[in-house]
Design a protein around this motif. Sequence first.
Motif, PDB file in Angstrom:
ATOM      1  N   ASP A 136      68.465  92.923 127.846  1.00 15.27           N
ATOM      2  CA  ASP A 136      69.239  94.170 127.881  1.00 15.27           C
ATOM      3  C   ASP A 136      68.604  95.188 128.825  1.00 15.27           C
ATOM      4  OD1 ASP A 136      71.061  93.154 126.089  1.00 15.27           O
ATOM      5  OD2 ASP A 136      70.107  94.053 124.338  1.00 15.27           O
ATOM      6  N   TYR A 137      67.287  95.305 128.781  1.00 13.56           N
ATOM      7  CA  TYR A 137      66.614  96.287 129.621  1.00 13.56           C
ATOM      8  C   TYR A 137      66.726  95.902 131.098  1.00 13.56           C
ATOM      9  CZ  TYR A 137      63.123  99.304 131.712  1.00 13.56           C
ATOM     10  OH  TYR A 137      62.510 100.225 132.519  1.00 13.56           O
ATOM     11  N   LEU A 138      66.508  94.620 131.408  1.00 10.44           N
ATOM     12  CA  LEU A 138      66.574  94.203 132.809  1.00 10.44           C
ATOM     13  C   LEU A 138      67.993  94.314 133.345  1.00 10.44           C
ATOM     14  CD1 LEU A 138      64.120  91.153 132.891  1.00 10.44           C
ATOM     15  CD2 LEU A 138      63.675  93.563 133.416  1.00 10.44           C
ATOM     16  N   MET A 139      68.977  94.033 132.522  1.00  9.95           N
ATOM     17  CA  MET A 139      70.367  94.210 132.965  1.00  9.95           C
ATOM     18  C   MET A 139      70.663  95.692 133.208  1.00  9.95           C
ATOM     19  SD  MET A 139      71.950  91.428 133.509  1.00  9.95           S
ATOM     20  CE  MET A 139      73.600  92.119 133.605  1.00  9.95           C
ATOM     21  N   GLU A 140      70.089  96.554 132.394  1.00 10.73           N
ATOM     22  CA  GLU A 140      70.258  97.997 132.602  1.00 10.73           C
ATOM     23  C   GLU A 140      69.672  98.413 133.949  1.00 10.73           C
ATOM     24  OE1 GLU A 140      68.613 102.216 130.715  1.00 10.73           O
ATOM     25  OE2 GLU A 140      68.524 100.384 129.512  1.00 10.73           O
ATOM     26  N   GLN A 141      68.506  97.874 134.274  1.00 13.44           N
ATOM     27  CA  GLN A 141      67.880  98.199 135.560  1.00 13.44           C
ATOM     28  C   GLN A 141      68.687  97.638 136.731  1.00 13.44           C
ATOM     29  OE1 GLN A 141      65.603 100.502 135.100  1.00 13.44           O
ATOM     30  NE2 GLN A 141      66.084  99.976 132.971  1.00 13.44           N
ATOM     31  N   LYS A 142      69.303  96.496 136.508  1.00 14.31           N
ATOM     32  CA  LYS A 142      70.167  95.946 137.552  1.00 14.31           C
ATOM     33  C   LYS A 142      71.392  96.847 137.752  1.00 14.31           C
ATOM     34  CE  LYS A 142      72.946  91.968 138.852  1.00 14.31           C
ATOM     35  NZ  LYS A 142      73.484  90.647 138.453  1.00 14.31           N
ATOM     36  N   ASN A 143      71.962  97.303 136.675  1.00 12.21           N
ATOM     37  CA  ASN A 143      73.155  98.144 136.768  1.00 12.21           C
ATOM     38  C   ASN A 143      72.863  99.501 137.403  1.00 12.21           C
ATOM     39  OD1 ASN A 143      74.771  96.166 135.598  1.00 12.21           O
ATOM     40  ND2 ASN A 143      74.416  96.919 133.506  1.00 12.21           N
ATOM     41  N   ASN A 144      71.638  99.993 137.230  1.00 17.10           N
ATOM     42  CA  ASN A 144      71.320 101.292 137.839  1.00 17.10           C
ATOM     43  C   ASN A 144      70.638 101.156 139.205  1.00 17.10           C
ATOM     44  OD1 ASN A 144      68.522 100.884 137.437  1.00 17.10           O
ATOM     45  ND2 ASN A 144      68.515 101.941 135.462  1.00 17.10           N
ATOM     46  N   GLY A 145      70.572  99.918 139.735  1.00 22.26           N
ATOM     47  CA  GLY A 145      70.107  99.709 141.101  1.00 22.26           C
ATOM     48  C   GLY A 145      68.618  99.520 141.280  1.00 22.26           C
ATOM     49  N   ARG A 146      67.846  99.518 140.201  1.00 23.11           N
ATOM     50  CA  ARG A 146      66.400  99.338 140.353  1.00 23.11           C
ATOM     51  C   ARG A 146      66.016  97.862 140.399  1.00 23.11           C
ATOM     52  NH1 ARG A 146      62.537 103.212 137.265  1.00 23.11           N
ATOM     53  NH2 ARG A 146      63.391 102.279 135.380  1.00 23.11           N
ATOM     54  N   ILE A 147      66.956  97.000 140.067  1.00 26.27           N
ATOM     55  CA  ILE A 147      66.861  95.566 140.328  1.00 26.27           C
ATOM     56  C   ILE A 147      68.134  95.200 141.076  1.00 26.27           C
ATOM     57  CG2 ILE A 147      66.895  93.242 139.339  1.00 26.27           C
ATOM     58  CD1 ILE A 147      65.362  94.333 136.935  1.00 26.27           C
ATOM     59  N   ARG A 148      67.970  94.695 142.286  1.00 25.45           N
ATOM     60  CA  ARG A 148      69.160  94.342 143.065  1.00 25.45           C
ATOM     61  C   ARG A 148      69.695  92.957 142.695  1.00 25.45           C
ATOM     62  NH1 ARG A 148      69.224  98.251 147.313  1.00 25.45           N
ATOM     63  NH2 ARG A 148      68.537 100.133 146.213  1.00 25.45           N
ATOM     64  N   HIS A 149      68.782  92.027 142.406  1.00 26.81           N
ATOM     65  CA  HIS A 149      69.203  90.666 142.065  1.00 26.81           C
ATOM     66  C   HIS A 149      68.271  90.128 140.980  1.00 26.81           C
ATOM     67  CE1 HIS A 149      71.925  90.673 145.484  1.00 26.81           C
ATOM     68  NE2 HIS A 149      70.936  91.183 146.187  1.00 26.81           N
ATOM     69  N   LEU A 150      68.864  89.598 139.924  1.00 26.79           N
ATOM     70  CA  LEU A 150      68.109  89.155 138.752  1.00 26.79           C
ATOM     71  C   LEU A 150      68.156  87.633 138.639  1.00 26.79           C
ATOM     72  CD1 LEU A 150      66.552  90.048 136.193  1.00 26.79           C
ATOM     73  CD2 LEU A 150      68.758  90.128 135.003  1.00 26.79           C
ATOM     74  N   GLY A 151      66.997  87.039 138.395  1.00 26.02           N
ATOM     75  CA  GLY A 151      66.920  85.596 138.242  1.00 26.02           C
ATOM     76  C   GLY A 151      65.790  85.213 137.307  1.00 26.02           C
ATOM     77  N   PHE A 152      65.376  83.958 137.371  1.00 28.19           N
ATOM     78  CA  PHE A 152      64.279  83.509 136.506  1.00 28.19           C
ATOM     79  C   PHE A 152      63.515  82.387 137.195  1.00 28.19           C
ATOM     80  CE2 PHE A 152      67.618  80.528 135.592  1.00 28.19           C
ATOM     81  CZ  PHE A 152      67.061  79.376 135.056  1.00 28.19           C
ATOM     82  N   SER A 153      62.257  82.252 136.816  1.00 33.17           N
ATOM     83  CA  SER A 153      61.465  81.102 137.238  1.00 33.17           C
ATOM     84  C   SER A 153      61.242  80.228 136.015  1.00 33.17           C
ATOM     85  CB  SER A 153      60.128  81.538 137.847  1.00 33.17           C
ATOM     86  OG  SER A 153      59.294  82.130 136.873  1.00 33.17           O
ATOM     87  N   ALA A 154      61.090  78.921 136.243  1.00 37.56           N
ATOM     88  CA  ALA A 154      61.004  78.002 135.111  1.00 37.56           C
ATOM     89  C   ALA A 154      59.970  76.921 135.351  1.00 37.56           C
ATOM     90  CB  ALA A 154      62.367  77.358 134.844  1.00 37.56           C
ATOM     91  N   HIS A 155      59.112  76.729 134.357  1.00 35.09           N
ATOM     92  CA  HIS A 155      58.197  75.593 134.333  1.00 35.09           C
ATOM     93  C   HIS A 155      58.528  74.665 133.172  1.00 35.09           C
ATOM     94  CE1 HIS A 155      55.344  76.326 137.544  1.00 35.09           C
ATOM     95  NE2 HIS A 155      55.264  77.594 137.205  1.00 35.09           N
ATOM     96  N   GLY A 156      59.510  75.045 132.370  1.00 33.81           N
ATOM     97  CA  GLY A 156      59.890  74.216 131.238  1.00 33.81           C
ATOM     98  C   GLY A 156      60.713  73.022 131.680  1.00 33.81           C
ATOM     99  N   ASP A 157      61.003  72.134 130.724  1.00 32.72           N
ATOM    100  CA  ASP A 157      61.804  70.957 131.062  1.00 32.72           C
ATOM    101  C   ASP A 157      63.286  71.327 131.107  1.00 32.72           C
ATOM    102  OD1 ASP A 157      62.657  71.114 128.402  1.00 32.72           O
ATOM    103  OD2 ASP A 157      61.428  69.435 127.735  1.00 32.72           O
ATOM    104  N   ILE A 158      64.124  70.334 131.377  1.00 29.13           N
ATOM    105  CA  ILE A 158      65.550  70.596 131.559  1.00 29.13           C
ATOM    106  C   ILE A 158      66.179  71.146 130.290  1.00 29.13           C
ATOM    107  CG2 ILE A 158      67.776  69.455 131.928  1.00 29.13           C
ATOM    108  CD1 ILE A 158      66.438  67.747 134.056  1.00 29.13           C
ATOM    109  N   ALA A 159      65.797  70.622 129.130  1.00 34.71           N
ATOM    110  CA  ALA A 159      66.361  71.125 127.869  1.00 34.71           C
ATOM    111  C   ALA A 159      66.027  72.594 127.675  1.00 34.71           C
ATOM    112  CB  ALA A 159      65.824  70.291 126.700  1.00 34.71           C
TER     113      ALA A 159
END
Length: 378
Positions: A136-159
């Motif tokens: 919720d917080y990161l989406m708020e920052q995206k909506n107010n322009g302080r995050i232009r593009h939101l994603g994730f990094s992953a080291h976990g398995d496919i599941a």
Amino acid sequence: MIYNEFQGMKISALGMGNMRLPIQADNDSNIDEARVKEMFAYCMEHGINYYDTAYGYHGGNSELVVGELLKAYPRNKFYLASKFPGYDLSNMPKVKEIFEEQLRKCQVDYFDFYLFHNVCEMNVNQYLDPQYGIYDYLMEQKNNGRIRHLGFSAHGDIACMEKFLDAYGKEMEFCQIELNYFDYQFQDAKGKVELLEKWNIPVWVMEPVRGGQLANLSEQYSKKLKELRPEEEITAWAFRFLQGIPSVTVTLSGMSNLEQVKANIKTYEESKPLNEIERRQILEIASDMISKTTVPCTGCHYCVSKCPKGLDIPFLLKLYNEAMMAGSGAFIAPMALASVAADKQPESCIGCHSCEKVCPQTIHIPEELKKFATKMGR
């Protein structure tokens, strides 16, 4: 420099990773800022416009140095990425505090790219837990322009990745995974790429040369590659392999000196993806490397049905193989083990050998689990 398009932007296909910067006095927290400044200047001059850092890199000092050096350049001349440090569960309740600190450290008003860092078995449930309010917080920052593009990094398995995507996938604009010709098979990075393609999520690459492992092949492997491309440097083969995967947008290289910067930029002056014969050869080399250095578990699960302790033996052996390949820098295995119940750890094996009697690969399973427990300091 090759550029790839992402939502109307032209991003350099090679990105500057800032996890393995030159240091002083063998102290990982003591970054050699003068040398990094020289590296950044060369990157900027030769077209690299993507710079990746994170809260925990170099003991927290990577963001400070990256911010200090990038402020010398116009803000519209580079894309800056950082990440929320969910690899440490104590950070989960502090998303606002940490995000504000990161902006200050990087001396910027916004991040071009921001990631949920290191989604894995250890933390995926916490990332998804609404009590922490991270999404919720990161989406708020995206909506107010302080995050232009939101994603994730992953080291976990496919599941694990599927679990995260089922919850937040519609809002994820990119995903950063460990992808190289070795892990294409070893960590099923191929399957991860295919999963992300189903979600129409572009791939960002980390560990393209697996921490340097793929830059120093044995003579027998190097000879095979030189026969196919006499002019190509061995390290460049890892990048050429990635250039043949259409969904790859940015490849991050954790360059540690100016020589590496120059060599990698030279490679990315043009796209020369591997042809089918070359691709087959590089994957055969990876397969041979895997067979010589890992426990040959095929994941058939016959052993599990015979284990009186109910251990997920294939999963544990998979983590052991990863730890063996990573050497002293192993971190995926310890994180994954943190999600395993205390009575299901490798040291829980009682050495009854029931599993061995049904193993098609005739693996000495109790012996290997004991080695794994010892390697993990248990």
